[in-house]
Write a protein that holds these residues in place. Structure first.
Motif, PDB file in Angstrom:
ATOM      1  N   THR A 205       0.830  -1.208   0.000  1.00 45.39           N
ATOM      2  CA  THR A 205       0.000   0.000   0.000  1.00 45.39           C
ATOM      3  C   THR A 205       0.868   1.263   0.000  1.00 45.39           C
ATOM      4  O   THR A 205       0.507   2.268  -0.609  1.00 45.39           O
ATOM      5  N   HIS A 206       2.010   1.211   0.693  1.00 43.11           N
ATOM      6  CA  HIS A 206       2.944   2.337   0.659  1.00 43.11           C
ATOM      7  C   HIS A 206       3.459   2.569  -0.756  1.00 43.11           C
ATOM      8  O   HIS A 206       3.516   3.704  -1.240  1.00 43.11           O
ATOM      9  N   ALA A 207       3.838   1.477  -1.413  1.00 42.29           N
ATOM     10  CA  ALA A 207       4.383   1.592  -2.764  1.00 42.29           C
ATOM     11  C   ALA A 207       3.346   2.143  -3.732  1.00 42.29           C
ATOM     12  O   ALA A 207       3.639   3.021  -4.554  1.00 42.29           O
ATOM     13  N   ALA A 208       2.117   1.627  -3.644  1.00 44.67           N
ATOM     14  CA  ALA A 208       1.050   2.097  -4.538  1.00 44.67           C
ATOM     15  C   ALA A 208       0.735   3.565  -4.294  1.00 44.67           C
ATOM     16  O   ALA A 208       0.554   4.343  -5.239  1.00 44.67           O
ATOM     17  N   HIS A 209       0.666   3.959  -3.030  1.00 48.35           N
ATOM     18  CA  HIS A 209       0.372   5.356  -2.712  1.00 48.35           C
ATOM     19  C   HIS A 209       1.477   6.280  -3.202  1.00 48.35           C
ATOM     20  O   HIS A 209       1.210   7.356  -3.758  1.00 48.35           O
ATOM     21  N   LEU A 210       2.727   5.867  -3.032  1.00 48.32           N
ATOM     22  CA  LEU A 210       3.848   6.687  -3.483  1.00 48.32           C
ATOM     23  C   LEU A 210       3.791   6.877  -4.996  1.00 48.32           C
ATOM     24  O   LEU A 210       3.997   7.990  -5.504  1.00 48.32           O
ATOM     25  N   ALA A 211       3.504   5.811  -5.724  1.00 47.15           N
ATOM     26  CA  ALA A 211       3.437   5.890  -7.188  1.00 47.15           C
ATOM     27  C   ALA A 211       2.335   6.840  -7.633  1.00 47.15           C
ATOM     28  O   ALA A 211       2.537   7.675  -8.534  1.00 47.15           O
ATOM     29  N   GLU A 212       1.156   6.731  -7.024  1.00 49.88           N
ATOM     30  CA  GLU A 212       0.048   7.611  -7.401  1.00 49.88           C
ATOM     31  C   GLU A 212       0.315   9.052  -6.986  1.00 49.88           C
ATOM     32  O   GLU A 212      -0.009   9.990  -7.723  1.00 49.88           O
ATOM     33  N   HIS A 213       0.890   9.223  -5.808  1.00 48.39           N
ATOM     34  CA  HIS A 213       1.109  10.575  -5.278  1.00 48.39           C
ATOM     35  C   HIS A 213       2.067  11.370  -6.158  1.00 48.39           C
ATOM     36  O   HIS A 213       1.787  12.523  -6.511  1.00 48.39           O
ATOM     37  N   VAL A 214       3.195  10.771  -6.505  1.00 50.83           N
ATOM     38  CA  VAL A 214       4.203  11.500  -7.267  1.00 50.83           C
ATOM     39  C   VAL A 214       3.772  11.668  -8.718  1.00 50.83           C
ATOM     40  O   VAL A 214       3.931  12.743  -9.304  1.00 50.83           O
ATOM     41  N   THR A 250       1.808   2.817 -17.917  1.00 56.38           N
ATOM     42  CA  THR A 250       1.816   1.457 -17.382  1.00 56.38           C
ATOM     43  C   THR A 250       2.887   1.360 -16.308  1.00 56.38           C
ATOM     44  O   THR A 250       3.720   2.261 -16.153  1.00 56.38           O
ATOM     45  N   GLY A 251       2.877   0.247 -15.575  1.00 57.34           N
ATOM     46  CA  GLY A 251       3.876   0.127 -14.534  1.00 57.34           C
ATOM     47  C   GLY A 251       3.951  -1.241 -13.907  1.00 57.34           C
ATOM     48  O   GLY A 251       3.196  -2.156 -14.239  1.00 57.34           O
ATOM     49  N   VAL A 252       4.878  -1.348 -12.965  1.00 59.15           N
ATOM     50  CA  VAL A 252       5.113  -2.582 -12.225  1.00 59.15           C
ATOM     51  C   VAL A 252       5.307  -2.231 -10.756  1.00 59.15           C
ATOM     52  O   VAL A 252       6.017  -1.266 -10.427  1.00 59.15           O
ATOM     53  N   LEU A 253       4.678  -2.995  -9.878  1.00 58.00           N
ATOM     54  CA  LEU A 253       4.864  -2.855  -8.437  1.00 58.00           C
ATOM     55  C   LEU A 253       5.304  -4.204  -7.889  1.00 58.00           C
ATOM     56  O   LEU A 253       4.659  -5.222  -8.142  1.00 58.00           O
ATOM     57  N   SER A 254       6.405  -4.206  -7.173  1.00 57.61           N
ATOM     58  CA  SER A 254       6.906  -5.424  -6.548  1.00 57.61           C
ATOM     59  C   SER A 254       7.134  -5.161  -5.069  1.00 57.61           C
ATOM     60  O   SER A 254       7.749  -4.152  -4.699  1.00 57.61           O
ATOM     61  N   ALA A 255       6.627  -6.050  -4.220  1.00 60.31           N
ATOM     62  CA  ALA A 255       6.812  -5.908  -2.778  1.00 60.31           C
ATOM     63  C   ALA A 255       7.112  -7.278  -2.183  1.00 60.31           C
ATOM     64  O   ALA A 255       6.514  -8.282  -2.575  1.00 60.31           O
ATOM     65  N   SER A 256       8.045  -7.324  -1.266  1.00 58.19           N
ATOM     66  CA  SER A 256       8.414  -8.593  -0.642  1.00 58.19           C
ATOM     67  C   SER A 256       8.934  -8.350   0.764  1.00 58.19           C
ATOM     68  O   SER A 256       9.611  -7.351   1.020  1.00 58.19           O
ATOM     69  N   GLN A 257       8.598  -9.262   1.663  1.00 57.07           N
ATOM     70  CA  GLN A 257       9.172  -9.233   3.008  1.00 57.07           C
ATOM     71  C   GLN A 257      10.062 -10.446   3.252  1.00 57.07           C
ATOM     72  O   GLN A 257      10.492 -10.705   4.363  1.00 57.07           O
ATOM     73  N   VAL A 258      10.336 -11.185   2.142  1.00 58.31           N
ATOM     74  CA  VAL A 258      11.251 -12.318   2.213  1.00 58.31           C
ATOM     75  C   VAL A 258      12.395 -12.136   1.215  1.00 58.31           C
ATOM     76  O   VAL A 258      12.996 -13.105   0.751  1.00 58.31           O
ATOM     77  N   ALA A 259      12.703 -10.887   0.867  1.00 58.97           N
ATOM     78  CA  ALA A 259      13.839 -10.576  -0.002  1.00 58.97           C
ATOM     79  C   ALA A 259      15.083 -10.557   0.885  1.00 58.97           C
ATOM     80  O   ALA A 259      15.500  -9.507   1.390  1.00 58.97           O
ATOM     81  N   THR A 260      15.653 -11.724   1.072  1.00 60.45           N
ATOM     82  CA  THR A 260      16.698 -11.950   2.069  1.00 60.45           C
ATOM     83  C   THR A 260      17.825 -10.924   1.967  1.00 60.45           C
ATOM     84  O   THR A 260      18.381 -10.704   0.894  1.00 60.45           O
TER      85      THR A 260
END
Length: 387
Positions: A205-214, A250-260
């Motif tokens: 949600t942080h990533a999506a909001h940042l993309a829309e905001h800027v 267009t765009g790409v959003l990637s989020a992970s909490q297991v990106a070691t």
């Protein structure tokens, strides 16, 4: 005209809470807010001990948010809290927010705004009906160079936007620490407290909001793939999303909490016809502008030899160039934008302020819709889901 600080109450954020301490540090940084009361835990003993740690009077430390709101409302207007900051797990956002608003207290709330989209939409109705203020702490839009990037987009300096790429890799859930006593991991991986999503609700949600905001462009369609890598986990800890935006971008959003090995590597890139922008949260004081026909331009928080910065960039900057400002200052900028507007309302001041609008209930609803649509897309055989 009254000249005073705002009085803040807090729900949650007691002993053992990471985000509670962050909110308090951010709120108090600019001298516009004082913490005067709190219901810091659903456990009375923890609530009391937390109040002692914060040197609050015992009669302003409450065992529940219901008690706090009821008793604060009974206090004289020049003593009781002005607003409440809600820093609980997601499932305890809606009820205290509604109760506070209906009893005449403004609200600052951590994201995502509620547990479900339905709650967010109901909360929006309460905000409208009461006329009270609600601030959503989407921290990353509080960085000065994020505001500079937005200004360049708004002034059409980079041309029509073609592509938006945003990524947020973390590695802190690479091991199953939710089973080894980590309070922060335990509630974020628990559907009863986090909601229907884990990683995407927490950082997607942080990533999506940042993309829309800027970019100034709203997501219109998405195509999502979510993953669960942690053994026995019930919620996503990783995911990738194809995005379609307004105006053909267009765009790409990637989020992970297991990106070691990753820490908080949030990164935004926006590519227009004339130039591309790049900003990284782990190096937040630098904004790169990559021109199609000239060398890369480097913007720095503070001005870097005096070149002009945007109004809101300057307002969000506290130190000279080369003196790092980071996460706490960005968080404080959200509180500061909220505080200056609330103080203006209290003082009946109609003058413009030098601070941008803070994220509110509309951004909160979009965040909850994003979560719902991510889940819907992941569970569907269709390529695209309309946002």
């Amino acid at each position: 005209m009254e000249n005073r600080k705002l009085r803040m109450g807090m729900v949650g954020g007691g002993q053992g809470s990471f985000i509670g301490a962050v909110h308090r540090s951010a709120a108090l940084l600019d001298g516009k807010i004082d913490l005067v009361c709190g219901a810091f835990s659903s456990r009375p003993d923890v609530a009391i001990d937390s109040g002692k740690d914060l040197a609050l009077p015992s009669d302003r430390v409450y065992s529940s948010f219901q008690e706090m709101i009821e008793k604060e409302k009974e206090l004289p207007e020049d003593i009781r809290m002005d607003f409440v900051s809600i820093v609980t797990p997601n499932n305890v956002h809606f009820e205290p927010a509604v109760l506070a608003l209906k009893n005449g207290f403004h609200v600052v709330i951590d994201k995502p705004v509620t547990f479900t989209l339905q709650e967010a939409e109901e909360l929006a109705k309460v905000v409208e009906e009461t006329g009270m203020m609600l601030c959503l702490t989407h921290t990353y839009v509080g960085y000065p160079m994020v505001k500079q990037a937005k200004e360049l987009v708004d002034q059409n300096k980079i041309g029509k936007i073609r592509k938006i790429m945003v990524e947020y890799p973390q590695g802190w859930l690479s091991k199953g620490i939710e089973n080894t006593g980590s309070v922060q991991a335990a509630w974020r991986t628990d559907p009863q407290r986090s909601g229907k999503s884990g990683c995407m609700a927490d950082i997607g949600t942080h990533a999506a909001h940042l993309a829309e905001h800027v970019s100034g462009l709203k997501i219109t369609h998405l195509c999502a793939n979510l993953n669960i890598y942690g053994e026995g986990r019930l919620l996503d800890d990783d995911g990738d999303v194809l995005l379609k935006f307004e105006d053909g971008a267009t765009g790409v959003l990637s989020a992970s909490q297991v990106a070691t090995g990753e820490e908080n590597a949030l990164k935004l890139r926006i590519y227009g016809e004339k130039a591309g922008l790049e900003w990284r949260q782990e190096e937040p004081n630098t904004l790169l502008v990559k021109w199609v026909d000239q060398p890369i331009q480097i913007y720095r928080t503070g001005g870097n030899q005096g070149y002009p910065l945007a109004k809101y960039t300057s307002a969000f900057t506290r130190t000279p160039t080369g003196h790092p400002e980071g996460y706490l200052e960005a968080f404080a900028n959200i509180y500061q934008s909220f505080a200056v507007r609330l103080l203006k309302e209290i003082n009946g001041d109609n003058q413009e302020v030098d601070f941008p609008e803070y994220p509110g209930i509309e951004e909160g609803i979009r965040g909850m819709k994003f979560i719902d649509k991510i889940i819907e897309s992941n569970d569907s055989d269709e390529k695209w889901t309309r946002f």
